[in-house]
Scaffold this motif. Structure first.
Motif, PDB file in Angstrom:
ATOM      1  N   GLN A  90      60.648 -24.264  13.659  1.00 13.74           N
ATOM      2  CA  GLN A  90      61.541 -24.030  14.797  1.00 13.74           C
ATOM      3  C   GLN A  90      61.471 -25.144  15.832  1.00 13.74           C
ATOM      4  OE1 GLN A  90      61.801 -20.436  16.974  1.00 13.74           O
ATOM      5  NE2 GLN A  90      61.974 -19.138  15.165  1.00 13.74           N
ATOM      6  N   CYS A  91      60.260 -25.550  16.163  1.00 13.98           N
ATOM      7  CA  CYS A  91      60.146 -26.576  17.195  1.00 13.98           C
ATOM      8  C   CYS A  91      58.744 -27.162  17.171  1.00 13.98           C
ATOM      9  CB  CYS A  91      60.456 -25.998  18.580  1.00 13.98           C
ATOM     10  SG  CYS A  91      59.138 -24.999  19.254  1.00 13.98           S
ATOM     11  N   PHE A  92      58.567 -28.228  17.925  1.00  7.97           N
ATOM     12  CA  PHE A  92      57.248 -28.818  18.140  1.00  7.97           C
ATOM     13  C   PHE A  92      56.824 -28.535  19.577  1.00  7.97           C
ATOM     14  CE2 PHE A  92      58.758 -31.646  14.692  1.00  7.97           C
ATOM     15  CZ  PHE A  92      57.679 -31.535  13.829  1.00  7.97           C
ATOM     16  N   PHE A  93      55.557 -28.191  19.760  1.00 11.33           N
ATOM     17  CA  PHE A  93      54.960 -28.085  21.089  1.00 11.33           C
ATOM     18  C   PHE A  93      54.043 -29.288  21.301  1.00 11.33           C
ATOM     19  CE2 PHE A  93      55.802 -23.461  20.871  1.00 11.33           C
ATOM     20  CZ  PHE A  93      56.369 -23.299  22.122  1.00 11.33           C
ATOM     21  N   ILE A  94      54.221 -29.961  22.402  1.00 11.08           N
ATOM     22  CA  ILE A  94      53.262 -30.995  22.802  1.00 11.08           C
ATOM     23  C   ILE A  94      52.573 -30.490  24.060  1.00 11.08           C
ATOM     24  CG2 ILE A  94      52.957 -33.348  23.639  1.00 11.08           C
ATOM     25  CD1 ILE A  94      55.366 -34.177  22.062  1.00 11.08           C
ATOM     26  N   ILE A  95      51.248 -30.451  24.034  1.00  7.64           N
ATOM     27  CA  ILE A  95      50.479 -30.038  25.202  1.00  7.64           C
ATOM     28  C   ILE A  95      49.666 -31.253  25.645  1.00  7.64           C
ATOM     29  CG2 ILE A  95      48.819 -28.374  26.104  1.00  7.64           C
ATOM     30  CD1 ILE A  95      49.516 -26.624  23.622  1.00  7.64           C
ATOM     31  N   HIS A  96      49.919 -31.733  26.836  1.00  8.93           N
ATOM     32  CA  HIS A  96      49.259 -32.964  27.286  1.00  8.93           C
ATOM     33  C   HIS A  96      49.119 -32.973  28.795  1.00  8.93           C
ATOM     34  CE1 HIS A  96      52.877 -35.469  28.750  1.00  8.93           C
ATOM     35  NE2 HIS A  96      53.295 -34.236  28.585  1.00  8.93           N
ATOM     36  N   GLY A 228      60.779  -7.299  17.159  1.00  9.48           N
ATOM     37  CA  GLY A 228      61.268  -6.875  18.464  1.00  9.48           C
ATOM     38  C   GLY A 228      62.727  -6.513  18.395  1.00  9.48           C
ATOM     39  N   SER A 229      63.168  -5.658  19.322  1.00  7.13           N
ATOM     40  CA  SER A 229      64.567  -5.210  19.302  1.00  7.13           C
ATOM     41  C   SER A 229      65.516  -6.293  19.796  1.00  7.13           C
ATOM     42  CB  SER A 229      64.713  -3.956  20.175  1.00  7.13           C
ATOM     43  OG  SER A 229      64.288  -4.225  21.498  1.00  7.13           O
ATOM     44  N   LEU A 230      64.985  -7.267  20.519  1.00 12.56           N
ATOM     45  CA  LEU A 230      65.837  -8.333  21.062  1.00 12.56           C
ATOM     46  C   LEU A 230      65.049  -9.643  21.001  1.00 12.56           C
ATOM     47  CD1 LEU A 230      68.690  -8.353  22.377  1.00 12.56           C
ATOM     48  CD2 LEU A 230      67.555  -8.339  24.595  1.00 12.56           C
ATOM     49  N   ASN A 231      64.767 -10.092  19.795  1.00 16.63           N
ATOM     50  CA  ASN A 231      63.936 -11.272  19.634  1.00 16.63           C
ATOM     51  C   ASN A 231      64.666 -12.547  20.073  1.00 16.63           C
ATOM     52  OD1 ASN A 231      61.500 -10.287  18.886  1.00 16.63           O
ATOM     53  ND2 ASN A 231      61.656 -10.776  16.719  1.00 16.63           N
ATOM     54  N   MET A 232      63.889 -13.497  20.570  1.00 15.78           N
ATOM     55  CA  MET A 232      64.466 -14.747  21.057  1.00 15.78           C
ATOM     56  C   MET A 232      63.821 -15.930  20.336  1.00 15.78           C
ATOM     57  SD  MET A 232      64.368 -16.472  24.868  1.00 15.78           S
ATOM     58  CE  MET A 232      64.607 -14.946  25.728  1.00 15.78           C
ATOM     59  N   ASP A 233      64.624 -16.677  19.599  1.00 17.21           N
ATOM     60  CA  ASP A 233      64.118 -17.904  18.978  1.00 17.21           C
ATOM     61  C   ASP A 233      63.846 -18.939  20.050  1.00 17.21           C
ATOM     62  OD1 ASP A 233      64.211 -16.960  16.451  1.00 17.21           O
ATOM     63  OD2 ASP A 233      66.109 -17.911  15.891  1.00 17.21           O
ATOM     64  N   LEU A 234      62.902 -19.825  19.754  1.00 13.68           N
ATOM     65  CA  LEU A 234      62.551 -20.861  20.733  1.00 13.68           C
ATOM     66  C   LEU A 234      63.720 -21.794  21.010  1.00 13.68           C
ATOM     67  CD1 LEU A 234      58.986 -21.494  19.390  1.00 13.68           C
ATOM     68  CD2 LEU A 234      59.520 -20.723  21.694  1.00 13.68           C
ATOM     69  N   ASN A 235      64.543 -22.065  19.976  1.00 11.12           N
ATOM     70  CA  ASN A 235      65.679 -22.970  20.214  1.00 11.12           C
ATOM     71  C   ASN A 235      66.722 -22.339  21.136  1.00 11.12           C
ATOM     72  OD1 ASN A 235      66.795 -21.153  18.402  1.00 11.12           O
ATOM     73  ND2 ASN A 235      66.806 -22.595  16.688  1.00 11.12           N
ATOM     74  N   GLU A 236      66.704 -21.006  21.247  1.00 11.95           N
ATOM     75  CA  GLU A 236      67.630 -20.337  22.170  1.00 11.95           C
ATOM     76  C   GLU A 236      67.277 -20.634  23.623  1.00 11.95           C
ATOM     77  OE1 GLU A 236      68.670 -16.173  21.444  1.00 11.95           O
ATOM     78  OE2 GLU A 236      67.698 -16.336  19.495  1.00 11.95           O
ATOM     79  N   ILE A 237      66.005 -20.891  23.887  1.00 10.71           N
ATOM     80  CA  ILE A 237      65.583 -21.171  25.260  1.00 10.71           C
ATOM     81  C   ILE A 237      66.254 -22.441  25.758  1.00 10.71           C
ATOM     82  CG2 ILE A 237      63.602 -21.805  26.706  1.00 10.71           C
ATOM     83  CD1 ILE A 237      61.908 -19.960  24.892  1.00 10.71           C
TER      84      ILE A 237
END
Length: 426
Positions: A90-96, A228-237
């Motif tokens: 779905q996506c990459f997380f960078i924590i820095h 979940g009843s209303l799941n949210m994909d990360l790309n939707e954010i």
């Protein structure tokens, strides 16, 4: 998760086969070595580590230009191996961090690398911003040089301030010592475990601060991991919260900020949770969104919460929040039915709000104090590929970003104005 041959990930309380899909990179090997000797050592694959010895010397140019070129092929190879283990990437997380050399320099180099190698995959960045009393003198340079890369190559950035994390941990610490929380807080909970009464408050409780960021990421990814009843994909954010490409900085607030011992929280706590999410005490950046302009807002709720509860609280809060005239209904909601361990429900609010502007203005001011005197520039300019134009372009990029927020703030409370950014041919 991928299980071992026996189908068990955990045996006698120890993690056996579950591995994080993560790449740990640090040009000073001490921190990574600490992780490998700590309680999470079995979570990380030892083949997915990249370390050096000397560090980047608090120098963005060393991290970005020097180590970036040196480790590029190694990083790409390990990224590909990690990505291949995903059923649905779905996506990459960078924590820095933004203040040091490796976090700011190599961190943003990897961001560019991801855009080159995986152009279709969203890039979410959690950036820890230094405080004004930072122990790194060159952190304003490093942060502003990194900001230019975040402006151009990130899809969403979740800015977090060390100062806010420190304040949150201190508040929890004081509440425990004063007995105000009563029996509702586990004395040995993750967030509070390092804040024992014997500990000096002046000491920075990094473990507790890091746990708050970890809880943010757990809530953010809950819809991808649970039903979940209303799941949210990360790309939707990114799709729903970023109306203009450069304005992709989201203010996050989290509630509750401690582990509850009693999961049978009174019903009124649900409404209180929504109020908490819009109070300054629960934000991971020192800002005031209530008195600034919202472009959009997302509410990610976990636990036994109904859509009607969400709607009721949005309607209750709406009159006190200022939204841009062309996006008055700019709410995105997600419901995940599985609550965090020890809680009955939790809420993560992500606000695209002009309140991030003061943080950027303060950063610009700290940068200019050094840059006007050309202080410390020679440390950067002797690195191959680093020129003074990198500094002028970086501060120009930050100034343009601040100006975009100024233009939006100027419309606050005014008549409805359609954005003049899209010209439609008729």
């Amino acid at each position: 998760s991928r299980t071992g041959d026996d189908g068990l990930d955990i045996y006698k309380g120890k993690i056996c086969s579950l591995k994080a899909r993560a790449l740990l990179i640090d040009m000073e090997e001490g921190v990574v070595n600490e992780i490998l000797q700590g309680p999470l050592r079995d979570v990380f694959d030892s083949k997915q580590l990249i370390t050096d010895v000397s560090g980047s010397g608090n120098n963005w140019a060393v991290g970005h230009k020097l180590y970036g070129c040196q480790y590029r092929e190694n990083i790409v190879e390990k990224l590909r191996k990690t990505a291949e283990h995903c059923d649905c990437l779905q996506c990459f997380f960078i924590i820095h961090s933004m203040g040091g050399g490796t976090g700011s320099g190599l961190g943003t180099f990897i961001l560019n690398l991801l855009e080159d190698e995986f152009p279709e995959v969203y890039r979410f960045v959690t950036s820890v911003y230094p405080s004004g009393e930072d122990d790194v003198i060159t952190s304003p340079y490093n942060s502003v040089l990194a900001m230019k890369e975040l402006n151009e190559h990130a899809d969403c950035v979740l800015p977090i301030e060390n100062e806010s994390l420190f304040d949150i941990v201190n508040k929890i610490h004081q509440m425990i010592n004063s007995g105000k929380l009563g029996s509702t807080v586990k004395q040995s909970s993750l967030v509070t475990s390092s804040a024992s009464s014997a500990k000096n408050v002046q000491e920075k409780p990094f473990d507790a601060m890091n746990n708050i960021v970890a809880n943010l990421l757990l809530n953010l990814t809950s819809s991808a991991r649970f039903e979940g009843s209303l799941n949210m994909d990360l790309n939707e954010i990114s799709m729903n919260l970023v109306p203009f490409p450069r304005l992709h900085y989201l203010v996050s607030s989290l509630t509750p900020l401690y582990t509850l011992a009693d999961v049978n929280v009174p019903r009124r706590r649900l409404d209180q949770m929504f109020s908490d999410a819009f109070s300054r005490d629960h934000q991971l950046i020192q800002a005031d969104p209530k008195h600034s302009l919202y472009l959009a807002c997302a509410l990610l709720v976990r636990g036994n919460v109904q859509v009607s509860d969400l709607r009721r609280n949005i309607e209750r809060l709406k009159p006190s929040l200022h939204f841009v005239s062309w996006n008055q209904e700019g709410w995105k909601t997600g419901l995940c039915s599985i609550p965090p361990v020890g809680h009955s429900h939790s809420l993560l609010a992500l606000a695209n709000n002009t309140c991030v502007k003061p943080t950027f203005i303060a950063l610009k001011d700290r940068f200019m104090k050094l840059y006007k005197k050309k202080a410390h520039l020679h440390h950067y300019l002797h690195i191959d590929g680093m020129e003074q134009s990198c500094f002028s372009e970086a501060i120009s990029s930050l100034s343009d970003l601040i100006e975009e927020y100024n233009e939006l703030d100027a419309t606050k409370g005014g008549p409805r104005i359609d954005p003049g950014r899209l010209k439609i041919a008729v």
